[in-house]
Write a protein that holds these residues in place. Structure first.
Motif: not given
Length: 553
Positions: A7-13
């Motif tokens: 499961x790939x999570x994408x988040x900068x903030x």
């Protein structure tokens, strides 16, 4: 080599909040975090290079280096089967929703959710586990297996058995005889092995010569019913109409038996994703809808028998019960609901018909879709079922071409599906075309296509042809006393010819010309041929059954 899906999570903030929201999945999935679209692509490349796959991408609604939908588009090209979720931070959820939700209708992603605000945000996890469960149904070799199939070859029968089991919600795998699983099953087999061998939980190993053998082995036969006992209502057909009738009849205390020739769910059960069914905003597969309805009916005491073809219906006279005849036995019922649905119309191109099961399939053929990875395939049909099949096939095939005789899809397909097809780069629509020839060495390798306007013909290479050509009723077993229209569909209510009315009064809305025999769903003349309308008719027929069974005042 990693076998654990990622499961790939994408988040900068908010990477910490995202990671905390998915903490419960760490034990069974390889959860990785990326801070941008570019980083997500690199992480995905690493997962694939390690021999793994991605089950889900979950991204914030705003990314630093790309529009989130454009990022999902790139990721979809890498892993078409992965589910795509936007988990918006609560500071942006309301603000970003209007601009993003329209993309869900076009299939750009699967769910728009609020990022978890605590450790037990069960609404969030309900959506995630549903999507992961749907993803699991597309995996060729599932981890949890209910049925083992042992065969040295993956022939048409083996594929048909897996397709039946998929539609019944029973995960299966095929092993060769010299594997560990093969030796385990062969140790339980007495005598010279004959393939395929089928081993299901708490059942005797059988040599299957047909899908019906497997259905009877797992689900039993009508002979297990006490033949001296007359049931209140027998439902013929386990599609949406039959399932709804079974749920409502059994819940109201009527003894109920359902006879289904194939898999529970009927044609609707082959739909990879029904997005416009009331109450399921993220959509639901036909198989899951059918299984939930079946479990609901079982909870109320209904009995199901699959693999049971009704050969004859003998109407009861003077209060005698109606009799349904199958190869396995007879069922006697005070009332009968005919909901046997429809079959796909045949292509009637002999060279293509000879390859059915070997690259040519009627219906969506859920299992066969997984065999199309990296191939070019064709879908014939312009209805919703054809559109849903094309979208599902595009998860695996390199290209999917929809063939229709009409100049466009607008007359026959729902707008949401047309939008999803237009957005998907793997799907093209070829209008004013039909299949006139085909062939190959033992399996389909090419098709002959004709332009219906000019008569010009072209030969194209292909690995799969999926035929969803419209409806013909399952009515050969219905007696002449039951009126049918010119196309073979059952007439009910005011559609019954006036000379068949009793005392100049038409039958009730879903009643046929034989008292105590009713019709619901696609088999009924004038029905809408939609899942929701079939379910509504199945529920509506039960009060009529009650009224018929009630003692006369």
């Amino acid at each position: 080599m990693s076998a654990v899906p990622a499961i790939v999570l994408i988040s900068e903030d908010h990477p910490d909040e995202m990671r905390a929201g998915f903490a419960r999945y760490v034990a069974e999935y390889d959860v990785r975090v990326a801070r941008s679209c570019r980083e997500a692509l690199l992480v995905t490349h690493d997962v694939l290079a390690e021999g793994g796959t991605v089950a889900m991408f979950a991204s914030e609604s705003v990314l630093p280096d790309a529009d989130v939908l454009h990022c999902f588009h790139k990721l979809r090209e890498k892993v078409p089967t992965a589910r795509r979720v936007i988990a918006a931070h609560w500071d942006r959820f309301v603000r970003d929703a209007p601009g993003l939700r329209a993309g869900m209708a076009k299939g750009k992603y699967d769910a728009f959710l609020l990022m978890p605000r605590g450790t037990r945000d069960e609404e969030f996890h309900h959506a995630i586990t549903d999507l992961l469960s749907d993803w699991g149904s597309t995996v060729p070799d599932p981890e949890v297996v209910a049925v083992k199939i042992i065969s040295p070859v993956r022939d048409g029968l083996t594929l048909a058995i897996r397709d039946f089991l998929d539609r019944m919600g029973m995960p299966s795998r095929v092993w060769p005889p010299d594997s560990d699983a093969g030796r385990y099953v062969l140790a339980q087999w007495d005598g010279e092995p004959a393939y395929p061998l089928v081993c299901s939980v708490n059942r005797q190993v059988i040599h299957a010569t047909s899908v019906r053998d497997v259905a009877i082995n797992i689900y039993g036969t009508p002979t297990e019913i006490d033949l001296d006992h007359v049931v209140d209502v027998a439902v013929v057909g386990g599609g949406p109409a039959g399932l709804a009738a079974a749920v409502y009849a059994a819940s109201e205390g009527l003894s109920t038996v359902i006879l289904e020739a194939e898999a529970i769910g009927g044609q609707a059960g082959t739909s990879s994703m029904i997005r416009n069914y009331l109450g399921f905003p993220r959509g639901i597969s036909g198989m899951r809808l059918a299984q939930r309805a079946r479990n609901q009916a079982l909870r109320f005491g209904a009995r199901f028998y699959t693999g049971q073809v009704v050969d004859e219906l003998r109407p009861g006279l003077d209060g005698d019960p109606h009799v349904l005849c199958t190869d396995s036995g007879e069922v006697r019922a005070r009332a009968v609901v005919i909901s046997s649905g429809v079959a796909y119309r045949k292509l009637r191109v002999d060279p293509v018909e000879e390859l059915v099961g070997s690259g040519v399939y009627y219906g969506a053929a859920m299992t066969a879709a997984r065999e199309m990875e990296g191939q070019d395939v064709y879908v014939v049909g312009g209805g919703n079922s054809a559109g849903q099949a094309a979208v599902h096939l595009a998860r695996f095939a390199r290209s999917v071409t929809i063939l229709v005789r009409r100049p466009d899809l607008a007359e026959t397909m729902s707008s949401y599906l047309i939008g999803e097809i237009r957005y998907n780069p793997r799907i093209t629509v070829r209008t004013c075309s039909r299949v006139v020839d085909g062939g190959g060495d033992g399996r389909l390798e090419w098709l002959g296509l004709e332009d219906v306007r000019t008569g010009e013909r072209e030969r194209v290479p292909t690995y799969g042809l999926f035929l969803l050509l419209g409806a013909e009723p399952h009515c050969d077993w219905i007696p002449q006393q039951i009126a049918r229209d010119d196309h073979g569909f059952v007439l009910t209510g005011r559609d019954v010819p006036r000379d068949r009315w009793v005392d100049d009064l038409p039958p009730e809305n879903l009643a046929t010309t034989v008292p105590g025999i009713f019709a619901a769903g696609d088999v009924r003349s004038g029905s809408m041929k939609r899942v929701a309308s079939a379910s509504g008719e199945g529920a509506s027929v039960v009060p009529l059954v009650h009224a018929f069974l009630a003692p006369a005042p």
